[in-house]
Scaffold this motif. Structure first.
Motif, PDB file in Angstrom:
ATOM      1  N   GLY A  41       0.825  -1.202   0.000  1.00 54.05           N
ATOM      2  CA  GLY A  41       0.000   0.000   0.000  1.00 54.05           C
ATOM      3  C   GLY A  41       0.856   1.246   0.000  1.00 54.05           C
ATOM      4  N   PHE A  42       0.489   2.193  -0.842  1.00 56.92           N
ATOM      5  CA  PHE A  42       1.232   3.446  -0.987  1.00 56.92           C
ATOM      6  C   PHE A  42       0.277   4.572  -0.634  1.00 56.92           C
ATOM      7  N   LEU A  43       0.453   5.131   0.557  1.00 61.53           N
ATOM      8  CA  LEU A  43      -0.516   6.065   1.125  1.00 61.53           C
ATOM      9  C   LEU A  43      -0.004   7.495   1.115  1.00 61.53           C
ATOM     10  N   GLY A  44      -0.925   8.415   0.958  1.00 60.00           N
ATOM     11  CA  GLY A  44      -0.585   9.824   1.065  1.00 60.00           C
ATOM     12  C   GLY A  44      -1.722  10.661   0.541  1.00 60.00           C
ATOM     13  N   PRO A  45      -1.847  11.897   1.015  1.00 59.51           N
ATOM     14  CA  PRO A  45      -2.920  12.772   0.525  1.00 59.51           C
ATOM     15  C   PRO A  45      -2.603  13.250  -0.880  1.00 59.51           C
ATOM     16  N   ARG A  80       9.722  -3.574 -22.516  1.00 64.74           N
ATOM     17  CA  ARG A  80       9.940  -4.780 -21.711  1.00 64.74           C
ATOM     18  C   ARG A  80       9.243  -4.676 -20.361  1.00 64.74           C
ATOM     19  N   ALA A  81       9.335  -3.514 -19.725  1.00 67.85           N
ATOM     20  CA  ALA A  81       8.751  -3.353 -18.392  1.00 67.85           C
ATOM     21  C   ALA A  81       7.237  -3.502 -18.425  1.00 67.85           C
ATOM     22  N   HIS A  82       6.596  -2.960 -19.467  1.00 67.43           N
ATOM     23  CA  HIS A  82       5.138  -2.994 -19.520  1.00 67.43           C
ATOM     24  C   HIS A  82       4.600  -4.390 -19.805  1.00 67.43           C
ATOM     25  N   ARG A  83       5.442  -5.268 -20.314  1.00 65.62           N
ATOM     26  CA  ARG A  83       5.004  -6.655 -20.491  1.00 65.62           C
ATOM     27  C   ARG A  83       4.900  -7.386 -19.155  1.00 65.62           C
ATOM     28  N   LEU A  84       5.412  -6.761 -18.096  1.00 65.87           N
ATOM     29  CA  LEU A  84       5.411  -7.386 -16.783  1.00 65.87           C
ATOM     30  C   LEU A  84       4.351  -6.808 -15.856  1.00 65.87           C
ATOM     31  N   LEU A  85       3.540  -5.881 -16.354  1.00 61.40           N
ATOM     32  CA  LEU A  85       2.597  -5.239 -15.429  1.00 61.40           C
ATOM     33  C   LEU A  85       1.255  -4.950 -16.083  1.00 61.40           C
ATOM     34  N   GLY A  86       0.250  -4.863 -15.221  1.00 60.06           N
ATOM     35  CA  GLY A  86      -1.062  -4.354 -15.583  1.00 60.06           C
ATOM     36  C   GLY A  86      -1.309  -3.087 -14.783  1.00 60.06           C
ATOM     37  N   TYR A  87      -1.984  -2.123 -15.370  1.00 61.39           N
ATOM     38  CA  TYR A  87      -2.124  -0.804 -14.752  1.00 61.39           C
ATOM     39  C   TYR A  87      -3.574  -0.348 -14.780  1.00 61.39           C
ATOM     40  N   VAL A  88      -4.038   0.184 -13.648  1.00 63.43           N
ATOM     41  CA  VAL A  88      -5.364   0.801 -13.562  1.00 63.43           C
ATOM     42  C   VAL A  88      -5.183   2.224 -13.040  1.00 63.43           C
ATOM     43  N   PRO A  89      -5.492   3.239 -13.858  1.00 59.08           N
ATOM     44  CA  PRO A  89      -5.385   4.624 -13.389  1.00 59.08           C
ATOM     45  C   PRO A  89      -6.573   5.007 -12.527  1.00 59.08           C
ATOM     46  N   LEU A 157       2.828  -8.139 -12.056  1.00 58.11           N
ATOM     47  CA  LEU A 157       2.697  -6.943 -11.236  1.00 58.11           C
ATOM     48  C   LEU A 157       1.456  -6.174 -11.655  1.00 58.11           C
ATOM     49  N   LEU A 158       0.627  -5.819 -10.672  1.00 58.02           N
ATOM     50  CA  LEU A 158      -0.532  -4.960 -10.907  1.00 58.02           C
ATOM     51  C   LEU A 158      -0.286  -3.631 -10.197  1.00 58.02           C
ATOM     52  N   VAL A 159      -0.318  -2.544 -10.953  1.00 59.56           N
ATOM     53  CA  VAL A 159      -0.140  -1.202 -10.408  1.00 59.56           C
ATOM     54  C   VAL A 159      -1.500  -0.522 -10.432  1.00 59.56           C
ATOM     55  N   LEU A 160      -2.027  -0.234  -9.252  1.00 63.04           N
ATOM     56  CA  LEU A 160      -3.389   0.285  -9.121  1.00 63.04           C
ATOM     57  C   LEU A 160      -3.335   1.658  -8.463  1.00 63.04           C
ATOM     58  N   ASP A 161      -3.753   2.684  -9.195  1.00 60.00           N
ATOM     59  CA  ASP A 161      -3.691   4.060  -8.710  1.00 60.00           C
ATOM     60  C   ASP A 161      -5.101   4.537  -8.368  1.00 60.00           C
ATOM     61  N   GLU A 162      -5.403   4.615  -7.072  1.00 61.28           N
ATOM     62  CA  GLU A 162      -6.746   4.992  -6.613  1.00 61.28           C
ATOM     63  C   GLU A 162      -7.804   4.183  -7.352  1.00 61.28           C
ATOM     64  N   PRO A 163      -7.745   2.858  -7.294  1.00 56.53           N
ATOM     65  CA  PRO A 163      -8.567   2.030  -8.188  1.00 56.53           C
ATOM     66  C   PRO A 163     -10.039   1.962  -7.843  1.00 56.53           C
ATOM     67  N   THR A 164     -10.436   2.334  -6.623  1.00 58.22           N
ATOM     68  CA  THR A 164     -11.849   2.189  -6.242  1.00 58.22           C
ATOM     69  C   THR A 164     -12.551   3.534  -6.111  1.00 58.22           C
ATOM     70  N   THR A 188       2.037  -9.592  -7.666  1.00 61.09           N
ATOM     71  CA  THR A 188       2.357  -8.482  -6.780  1.00 61.09           C
ATOM     72  C   THR A 188       1.382  -7.350  -7.065  1.00 61.09           C
ATOM     73  N   VAL A 189       0.911  -6.689  -6.008  1.00 63.44           N
ATOM     74  CA  VAL A 189      -0.018  -5.568  -6.177  1.00 63.44           C
ATOM     75  C   VAL A 189       0.598  -4.332  -5.528  1.00 63.44           C
ATOM     76  N   PHE A 190       0.738  -3.278  -6.313  1.00 59.20           N
ATOM     77  CA  PHE A 190       1.206  -1.978  -5.822  1.00 59.20           C
ATOM     78  C   PHE A 190      -0.005  -1.056  -5.839  1.00 59.20           C
ATOM     79  N   LEU A 191      -0.541  -0.787  -4.654  1.00 58.09           N
ATOM     80  CA  LEU A 191      -1.823  -0.096  -4.518  1.00 58.09           C
ATOM     81  C   LEU A 191      -1.615   1.300  -3.946  1.00 58.09           C
ATOM     82  N   SER A 192      -1.816   2.293  -4.783  1.00 63.19           N
ATOM     83  CA  SER A 192      -1.737   3.680  -4.342  1.00 63.19           C
ATOM     84  C   SER A 192      -3.134   4.154  -3.971  1.00 63.19           C
TER      85      SER A 192
END
Length: 302
Positions: A41-45, A80-89, A157-164, A188-192
């Motif tokens: 979890g990546f937290l911050g205002p 190459r890097a993007h083949r390793l991740l899924g991203y949700v803005p 790797l899943l990179v989720l930026d304010e996904p909900t 792996t989930v990187f959840l901002s």
């Protein structure tokens, strides 16, 4: 079955990552490592630097200093890097004339592939109509399509930026279940996020970002132990002596033979002091992640 893709490297590795926009220092010397299979979890205002960090990890902007890798692949090597991740803005834009189902199929083809059966199940669970054109979707339904595409993909790797941000509480529960399932698959989930309850519910560790700097990184339980716990007791006869007991702070007499105090650090000394009295009730309440968060930022963080 857990994935073995990239497990010889950290899923995300940032070293001295810094980003300036003119005179504005958006991110200052960020270093962190997220191991494969972790929900981080990546937290911050707003304005803390979370989105800047994610844009750097995605290679969409270049750092002023420092480096970052995804499973050992430099993020500057975008292909190459993007083949390793899924991203949700946080703000999802879709092709307006395509249906949700067509968009999911397209994203599956250009990504690392997908699990069609699981994708169909996710469409049902998120309660979205895949036959409608995207231009008819609400903000929440656009978010659902992006989440379905991410959770159904095989990227490690899943990179989720304010996904909900556009989901109702029921769909937030579905989201949390999907995060747990991703962890079980070894992703792996990187959840901002700034939604503290969400992070508290699904993450293994949390990093707290303040004004572009990482001020804490720890497991949820460890983070709580660094902060005060509220203790309330009831007693018969003389009240327990808590003067000069290590870790005991802010003793408050509530009346009716009841005391409240805050406890920082190991509880042993306080429990030994309480054992010398006739304690009839005892309750301990750990701080929520929100209370910990407000401890860093002050009441203005609300």
């Amino acid at each position: 079955m857990r994935s073995t893709i990239g497990t010889s490297h950290a899923a995300v590795q940032a070293t001295g990552l810094t980003k300036r926009f003119g005179r504005t220092l958006a991110l200052d010397d960020l270093s962190l490592s997220v191991p494969a299979g972790e929900v981080f979890g990546f937290l911050g205002p707003n304005g803390a630097g979370k989105s800047t960090t994610i844009r750097l990890l995605l290679g969409s902007i270049h750092p002023s200093a420092g480096t970052a890798t995804v499973f050992g692949v430099p993020v500057a090597d975008v292909r190459r890097a993007h083949r390793l991740l899924g991203y949700v803005p946080g703000d999802v834009a879709l092709w307006p004339e395509m249906t949700g189902g067509e968009i999911l199929e397209l994203l599956a083809r250009v990504g690392r592939g997908t699990d069609p059966g699981y994708r169909t199940e996710l469409v049902r669970r998120f309660e979205v109509d895949p036959d409608k054109p995207a231009k008819t979707y609400s903000t929440g339904n656009r978010q659902k399509i992006a989440l379905i595409a991410a959770f159904a993909c095989k990227a490690p790797l899943l990179v989720l930026d304010e996904p909900t941000s556009g989901l109702d509480p029921l769909m937030e529960q579905v989201f949390r279940q999907c995060v747990a399932e991703a962890r079980e698959r070894g992703q792996t989930v990187f959840l901002s996020s700034h939604q503290l309850a969400e992070v508290e519910a699904v993450c293994d560790r949390v990093g707290i970002l303040r004004a572009g700097r990482l001020v804490e990184i720890a497991g949820i339980a460890e983070l709580r132990r660094l902060h005060r716990t509220t203790v309330e007791i009831g007693h018969r006869g003389p009240e327990p002596s808590l003067v000069d007991i290590p870790g005991v702070l802010e003793v408050e007499r509530l009346g009716g033979d009841r005391l409240r105090f805050t406890l920082s650090g190991p509880p042993g000394p306080a429990l030994r002091a309480l054992a010398a009295a006739d304690v009839t009730t005892l309750s301990m309440r750990e701080p929520t992640l929100e209370e910990i968060f407000l401890g860093y930022y002050g009441e203005n963080a609300r």
